[in-house]
Scaffold this motif. Structure first.
Motif, PDB file in Angstrom:
ATOM      1  N   GLN A   9      74.160   6.249  22.268  1.00 29.96           N
ATOM      2  CA  GLN A   9      74.275   4.905  23.037  1.00 29.96           C
ATOM      3  C   GLN A   9      72.976   4.485  23.366  1.00 29.96           C
ATOM      4  O   GLN A   9      72.732   3.144  23.587  1.00 29.96           O
ATOM      5  CB  GLN A   9      75.219   5.027  24.421  1.00 29.96           C
ATOM      6  N   GLY A  10      71.907   5.340  23.334  1.00 30.02           N
ATOM      7  CA  GLY A  10      70.528   4.819  23.712  1.00 30.02           C
ATOM      8  C   GLY A  10      69.860   6.107  24.266  1.00 30.02           C
ATOM      9  O   GLY A  10      70.130   7.096  24.419  1.00 30.02           O
ATOM     10  N   ARG A  11      68.304   5.584  24.748  1.00 28.55           N
ATOM     11  CA  ARG A  11      67.517   6.769  25.240  1.00 28.55           C
ATOM     12  C   ARG A  11      67.968   7.028  26.628  1.00 28.55           C
ATOM     13  O   ARG A  11      68.376   6.232  27.344  1.00 28.55           O
ATOM     14  CB  ARG A  11      66.005   6.095  25.270  1.00 28.55           C
ATOM     15  N   PHE A  12      67.538   8.311  27.098  1.00 29.82           N
ATOM     16  CA  PHE A  12      67.754   8.597  28.482  1.00 29.82           C
ATOM     17  C   PHE A  12      67.244   7.971  29.565  1.00 29.82           C
ATOM     18  O   PHE A  12      67.711   7.675  30.362  1.00 29.82           O
ATOM     19  CB  PHE A  12      67.261  10.271  28.416  1.00 29.82           C
ATOM     20  N   PHE A  13      65.824   7.547  29.177  1.00 29.42           N
ATOM     21  CA  PHE A  13      65.013   6.988  30.030  1.00 29.42           C
ATOM     22  C   PHE A  13      65.775   5.418  30.182  1.00 29.42           C
ATOM     23  O   PHE A  13      65.816   5.093  31.528  1.00 29.42           O
ATOM     24  CB  PHE A  13      63.482   6.525  29.599  1.00 29.42           C
TER      25      PHE A  13
END
Length: 178
Positions: free
Chosen positions: A67-71
């Motif tokens: 779904q996207g980057r951890f940050f």
């Protein structure tokens, strides 16, 4: 994202406290800068940061790298926690008791705020965007306006703001990743 950070996040998700400590060390400065930029109070921002990392630890299984980057995920938790604080009774009651000394302190620490923002390189990238994108990101992301309130602030329809915000965020993402 390289395999190393992915592995670290996976280890944290499986309950590895050492991995969590490394995640904290890696992201706490950037997240604190964003929180402080929203709440404008060092003590409160540090308290919110601790709450954010508790949420990250307790809800790490809900993070999905597809779904996207951890940050980005952690940044959204930080932003939402900061906005929740600004909407809280505790914050509103504190505003009633502000003295002029607090405003002097805010002005004196604005240079530190710029340094925090520069530390996470967001300002550098955002300033490369077109002026309207800079305004939109400032109002929606950093100031925490809702899309309806942001649309009033920027004098445009809410749907237009949402579309432009999405395009600006994509432009920012492409600039950073390329």
């Amino acid at each position: 994202m390289s395999a190393q950070p992915d592995l670290l996040i996976e280890r944290m998700k499986s309950g590895d406290q050492t991995a969590f400590t490394r995640v904290y060390d890696r992201y706490q400065e950037a997240l604190h800068g964003v929180i402080y930029n929203i709440v404008k109070n060092r003590d409160v921002s540090e308290e919110i940061l601790q709450d954010v990392f508790i949420k990250i630890w307790n809800n790490s299984d809900s993070y999905d790298s597809a779904q996207g980057r951890f940050f980005t995920w952690a940044l959204n938790i930080s932003r939402n926690a900061s906005i929740d604080y600004l909407r809280s009774k505790r914050h509103k009651d504190g505003l009633k008791n502000l003295s002029t000394d607090n405003f002097v302190d805010i002005l004196e620490t604005s240079e530190d705020l710029d340094n925090s923002t520069n530390a996470i390189y967001l300002k550098k990238w955002i300033n490369k965007l077109e002026p309207m994108c800079i305004k939109i990101i400032d109002v929606i992301f950093f100031k925490g306006f809702t899309f309806n309130d942001g649309a009033k602030e920027l004098d445009m329809p809410s749907g237009t703001l949402k579309t432009r915000h999405r395009k600006c965020m994509m432009a920012l993402r492409n600039m950073i990743l390329n």
